[in-house]
Design a protein around this motif. Structure first.
Motif, mmCIF file in Angstrom:
data_model
loop_
_atom_site.group_PDB
_atom_site.id
_atom_site.type_symbol
_atom_site.label_atom_id
_atom_site.label_comp_id
_atom_site.label_asym_id
_atom_site.label_seq_id
_atom_site.Cartn_x
_atom_site.Cartn_y
_atom_site.Cartn_z
ATOM 1 N N GLU A 88 0.823 -1.216 0.000
ATOM 2 C CA GLU A 88 0.000 0.000 0.000
ATOM 3 C C GLU A 88 0.855 1.263 0.000
ATOM 4 O O GLU A 88 0.397 2.333 -0.407
ATOM 5 C CB GLU A 88 -0.908 0.066 1.238
ATOM 6 N N SER A 89 2.092 1.163 0.479
ATOM 7 C CA SER A 89 2.895 2.374 0.616
ATOM 8 C C SER A 89 3.330 2.921 -0.739
ATOM 9 O O SER A 89 3.834 4.041 -0.811
ATOM 10 C CB SER A 89 4.108 2.112 1.495
ATOM 11 N N ALA A 90 3.132 2.165 -1.813
ATOM 12 C CA ALA A 90 3.549 2.629 -3.136
ATOM 13 C C ALA A 90 2.926 3.973 -3.498
ATOM 14 O O ALA A 90 3.568 4.820 -4.100
ATOM 15 C CB ALA A 90 3.179 1.589 -4.192
ATOM 16 N N VAL A 91 1.673 4.172 -3.109
ATOM 17 C CA VAL A 91 0.988 5.399 -3.528
ATOM 18 C C VAL A 91 1.014 6.481 -2.452
ATOM 19 O O VAL A 91 0.376 7.509 -2.591
ATOM 20 C CB VAL A 91 -0.482 5.107 -3.928
ATOM 21 N N LEU A 92 1.765 6.259 -1.385
ATOM 22 C CA LEU A 92 1.845 7.270 -0.335
ATOM 23 C C LEU A 92 2.925 8.298 -0.668
ATOM 24 O O LEU A 92 3.869 8.010 -1.392
ATOM 25 C CB LEU A 92 2.175 6.620 1.008
ATOM 26 N N TYR A 93 2.763 9.486 -0.094
ATOM 27 C CA TYR A 93 3.777 10.525 -0.240
ATOM 28 C C TYR A 93 4.733 10.466 0.948
ATOM 29 O O TYR A 93 4.345 10.010 2.029
ATOM 30 C CB TYR A 93 3.109 11.895 -0.329
ATOM 31 N N PRO A 94 5.972 10.951 0.748
ATOM 32 C CA PRO A 94 6.940 10.871 1.846
ATOM 33 C C PRO A 94 6.425 11.470 3.146
ATOM 34 O O PRO A 94 6.749 10.979 4.219
ATOM 35 C CB PRO A 94 8.132 11.659 1.309
ATOM 36 N N SER A 95 5.589 12.520 3.064
ATOM 37 C CA SER A 95 5.116 13.137 4.304
ATOM 38 C C SER A 95 4.179 12.205 5.076
ATOM 39 O O SER A 95 3.918 12.432 6.249
ATOM 40 C CB SER A 95 4.415 14.447 3.986
ATOM 41 N N ASP A 96 3.655 11.159 4.403
ATOM 42 C CA ASP A 96 2.775 10.209 5.100
ATOM 43 C C ASP A 96 3.553 9.095 5.781
ATOM 44 O O ASP A 96 2.957 8.245 6.429
ATOM 45 C CB ASP A 96 1.802 9.554 4.104
ATOM 46 N N LEU A 97 4.879 9.066 5.589
ATOM 47 C CA LEU A 97 5.658 7.930 6.080
ATOM 48 C C LEU A 97 6.328 8.270 7.400
ATOM 49 O O LEU A 97 6.673 9.417 7.661
ATOM 50 C CB LEU A 97 6.744 7.555 5.066
ATOM 51 N N SER A 98 6.541 7.243 8.211
ATOM 52 C CA SER A 98 7.311 7.426 9.443
ATOM 53 C C SER A 98 8.795 7.460 9.095
ATOM 54 O O SER A 98 9.191 7.156 7.972
ATOM 55 C CB SER A 98 7.029 6.278 10.392
ATOM 56 N N GLY A 99 9.620 7.826 10.076
ATOM 57 C CA GLY A 99 11.058 7.936 9.829
ATOM 58 C C GLY A 99 11.656 6.646 9.292
ATOM 59 O O GLY A 99 12.419 6.657 8.329
ATOM 60 N N GLY A 100 11.283 5.529 9.897
ATOM 61 C CA GLY A 100 11.830 4.253 9.455
ATOM 62 C C GLY A 100 11.377 3.903 8.053
ATOM 63 O O GLY A 100 12.158 3.392 7.236
ATOM 64 N N MET A 101 10.117 4.191 7.756
ATOM 65 C CA MET A 101 9.602 3.894 6.411
ATOM 66 C C MET A 101 10.276 4.774 5.371
ATOM 67 O O MET A 101 10.555 4.336 4.255
ATOM 68 C CB MET A 101 8.085 4.113 6.378
ATOM 69 N N LYS A 102 10.559 6.034 5.760
ATOM 70 C CA LYS A 102 11.255 6.919 4.824
ATOM 71 C C LYS A 102 12.618 6.352 4.465
ATOM 72 O O LYS A 102 13.035 6.382 3.315
ATOM 73 C CB LYS A 102 11.445 8.292 5.457
ATOM 74 N N LYS A 103 13.310 5.830 5.483
ATOM 75 C CA LYS A 103 14.631 5.253 5.219
ATOM 76 C C LYS A 103 14.504 4.058 4.282
ATOM 77 O O LYS A 103 15.301 3.881 3.368
ATOM 78 C CB LYS A 103 15.267 4.806 6.524
ATOM 79 N N ARG A 104 13.485 3.253 4.524
ATOM 80 C CA ARG A 104 13.300 2.085 3.661
ATOM 81 C C ARG A 104 12.969 2.520 2.231
ATOM 82 O O ARG A 104 13.484 1.961 1.261
ATOM 83 C CB ARG A 104 12.189 1.194 4.207
ATOM 84 N N ALA A 105 12.124 3.531 2.125
ATOM 85 C CA ALA A 105 11.772 4.015 0.785
ATOM 86 C C ALA A 105 13.003 4.602 0.099
ATOM 87 O O ALA A 105 13.223 4.385 -1.096
ATOM 88 C CB ALA A 105 10.669 5.066 0.885
ATOM 89 N N GLY A 106 13.825 5.332 0.866
ATOM 90 C CA GLY A 106 15.061 5.874 0.307
ATOM 91 C C GLY A 106 15.974 4.757 -0.158
ATOM 92 O O GLY A 106 16.607 4.841 -1.213
#
Lengths: 280, 376
Positions: free
Chosen positions: A140-158
């Motif tokens: 589901e996180s594919a369509v989320l924007y970075p501002s919707d992600l937690s710090g850990g998820m941002k790192k994973r997305a990065g």
């Protein structure tokens, strides 16, 4: 998985690096070579120039003297096509993730693909979704924007974005900074498993002693403007230098060391990425 | 490096699909085989997949993903095994086989989206209006509170801001109004000269500059220069949580950020307006002297004194503090409205400049009506 002949040449080899800003010398006579397939940790005090060294190795900053060889070749000897290919062989995870805030996670991962490859959007979407899965984010996180992600998820997305073009070398700048211990441990495990699955060479700048002990094969210590020692942790700990002694002899280091089972446990658990069952 | 492209053979034995791959299966070659591969997978029926990857020279996750497309038909994943290949390839295949796809991106729905955006824009307009009015109210309460208790004035920061808003802008304000004064004078020389009344160009330059142009040009320049700067400064502070830090420490954001900017604007914009008036008239004077009309500076000044009443000067000057306040309030309000993202900073800076210039011209028009009714 890339051609075998490059197996014994170091992916990145820096010799005699001199970096300075004005009269302020950051690195002098710095030699550093990463071995293929290893996870190298880079430690050093605040202001010792760890990030500058990473930027230099990445080619973001040109050193005042010395040379850097990538897979045995100098950057200046490469033609533009080869240089572009080299850039695609290097993935970076910046400290805050550095995701583009106007794009969704999937679009973020597709950015390097759109820039460098000629393929259909649908296939890019699928490949991006695969990367999202590989770094352990829910679909589901594919369509989320970075501002919707937690710090850990941002790192994973990065991390997913840095893996978009299947690089051989991965640079991580403080990958576990700002994560809670559980998240940090999960991230360490992830990096270890990705290294094993994708045959990556990883250089990580970190202050997290737990990470150092858990996943780094070798640790480089940046003191006195050069890499003083670059070896396995048990060797580095014995190195005779006041800063190194204090760093690895401090109470936090002893705490990290006193959980010896961790490394083994991590290795077993992390043999394959999340959910990638080997039993087929 | 891009030597052998990717090749593959598919053959069905009983219910088993045999996939034999050769060559380079990387992200660079993936695009060229994707379509054909997908079509060929679709053309055969099978229960499970055997992979023979001995001939594969190079494979990355993209290549592995293409191969595993054979096992993902519909939602379920078929059985598979690696008959020939390395353990590394097996790891890659299992990574790729395991991947779950996210939701497809939203298809754009043309009419729906237009209406959707229109509705949102309308709502945003009202929200914005309400928030601006609320901000103005809060501003005046704080402003008079600070004026009644001058110890709360931050003189240092006001002086620094006055340099930034006023002194630094003085050259550009002077130059621009000089040019505008010259342009007006040329127009007068042309139009009035044709009628033989070229001396009236002095009246034209004097009245236009003093009454309207000097103050409006100054206000528009400061709106572009300083309203945007206020928004960007305060917005960046907001993004880096400096505003939160100030609030926690008990510093009032209005008192520390907004009021000093408003006062600095209030003090500098009239001075800049005066400067603009003078250099505008100077521009007119030089053009009047240099063009064939040959109005000497002495004649220019005596004519100016005779015909241009002092009230024109005051009509211009009285508007300056209003413009100054509007610029400061709009700039600060937009800055404080910045949220976490980079996008919002950009759009708030744009909004701040647009709103400030819009407000300046609107207020100027209102003053024009007012002065007309008053007969000044």
């Amino acid at each position: 998985m890339k051609p075998v002949e490059s197996a014994d040449t170091s992916p990145i080899e820096a010799t005699g690096i001199l970096t300075q800003f004005g009269t302020n010398v950051i690195h002098k006579d710095l030699d550093f070579a990463i071995t293929r397939g290893e996870i190298a940790g880079l430690v050093g005090g605040s202001g010792s120039g760890k990030s500058v060294l990473m930027n230099t190795l990445l080619g973001l900053k040109v050193p005042e003297a010395g040379e850097i060889r990538y897979f045995g070749k100098r950057r200046s000897d490469l033609d533009p096509v080869e240089e572009m290919r080299l850039k695609n062989e290097m993935g970076v995870l910046f400290q805050g993730g550095a995701l583009f805030s106007s794009l969704t996670v999937r679009q973020n991962i597709m950015v390097p693909m759109i820039e460098h490859l000629d393929m259909s959007k649908a296939l890019m979407c699928e490949l991006a979704d695969m990367k999202i899965h590989m770094v352990g984010l829910p679909p589901e996180s594919a369509v989320l924007y970075p501002s919707d992600l937690s710090g850990g998820m941002k790192k994973r997305a990065g991390l997913a974005r840095s893996l978009a073009l299947d690089p051989q070398i991965l640079f991580l700048d403080e990958p576990t900074a700002g994560l809670d211990p559980i998240g940090a441990h999960a991230f360490d495990t992830l990096i270890l498993s990705l290294r094993d699955a994708l045959d990556l060479t990883v250089l990580m700048v970190t202050h997290d002693l737990d990470s150092l002990y858990a996943i780094c094969d070798r640790v480089a210590v940046l003191v006195d403007k050069r890499i003083a020692v670059y070896d396995r942790l048990d060797v580095v700990e014995q190195y005779d230098h006041a800063w190194v002694k204090e760093y690895f002899g401090g109470p936090r280091s002893r705490a990290a060391l006193s959980t010896p089972g961790q490394k083994v446990a991590t290795k077993q658990k992390g043999a394959t990425p999340r959910g990638a069952t080997a039993g087929h | 490096m891009l030597t052998a492209p990717a090749h593959y053979d598919l053959s069905v034995q009983g219910q088993r699909l045999r996939v034999t791959a050769r060559g380079v299966w990387t992200i660079e070659t993936a695009a060229s085989i994707n379509d054909a591969l997908e079509r060929d997978y679709g053309a055969v029926t099978y229960d499970s997949v055997d992979y023979h990857l001995d001939g594969v020279e190079d494979m990355d996750t993209a290549g592995a993903y293409l191969l595993t497309k054979a096992m993902r038909v519909g939602d379920d994943i078929k059985d598979w095994q690696l008959v020939g290949g390395t353990p590394a390839q097996k790891t890659l295949l299992s990574v790729a086989a395991d991947a779950q796809m996210g939701e497809p991106p939203m298809e754009p729905r043309q009419w729906y989206d237009i209406l959707d955006r229109l509705g949102r824009a309308t709502l945003r307009f009202w929200d914005e209006l309400y928030a601006t009015l609320a901000f103005v109210g809060q501003f005046f309460v704080m402003f008079f509170g600070v004026l009644l208790n001058p110890r709360r004035l931050r003189v240092k920061s006001i002086v620094a801001l006055m340099e930034e808003i006023g002194l630094d802008a003085a050259p550009i304000v002077a130059m621009l109004s000089f040019a505008i004064g010259a342009v007006i004078a040329y127009m007068g020389a042309n139009l009035l000269g044709a009628l033989g009344f070229s001396v009236f160009m002095v009246d034209l330059v004097g009245v236009a500059m003093l009454r309207e142009l000097a103050v409006v040009i100054t206000a528009i320049l400061i709106a572009g220069r300083s309203a945007s700067a206020f928004t960007a400064q305060i917005g960046a502070m907001k993004m880096r949580q400096e505003i939160d830090a100030m609030t926690v420490m008990g510093l009032d954001t209005f008192e520390t950020l907004v009021i000093p900017r408003a006062i600095a604007c209030l003090l500098t914009v009239p001075i800049l307006t005066f400067l603009a008036m003078m250099s505008g008239i100077l521009g007119g004077l030089i053009v009047a002297w240099a063009t064939p009309t040959q109005i000497s500076p002495a004649l220019f000044f005596s004519r100016l004194q005779e015909t241009v009443d002092l009230q024109h000067f005051w009509v211009g000057m009285v508007k300056a503090p209003f413009f100054a306040l509007v610029i400061a309030v709009v700039g600060c309000r937009q800055g404080l409205a910045v949220s976490g993202s980079v996008d919002s900073l950009g759009s708030r800076v744009t909004t701040s400049v647009v709103q400030a210039i819009f407000a300046v011209i609107l207020i100027d028009a209102m003053f024009a009506v007012l002065f007309y009714q008053l007969g000044v």
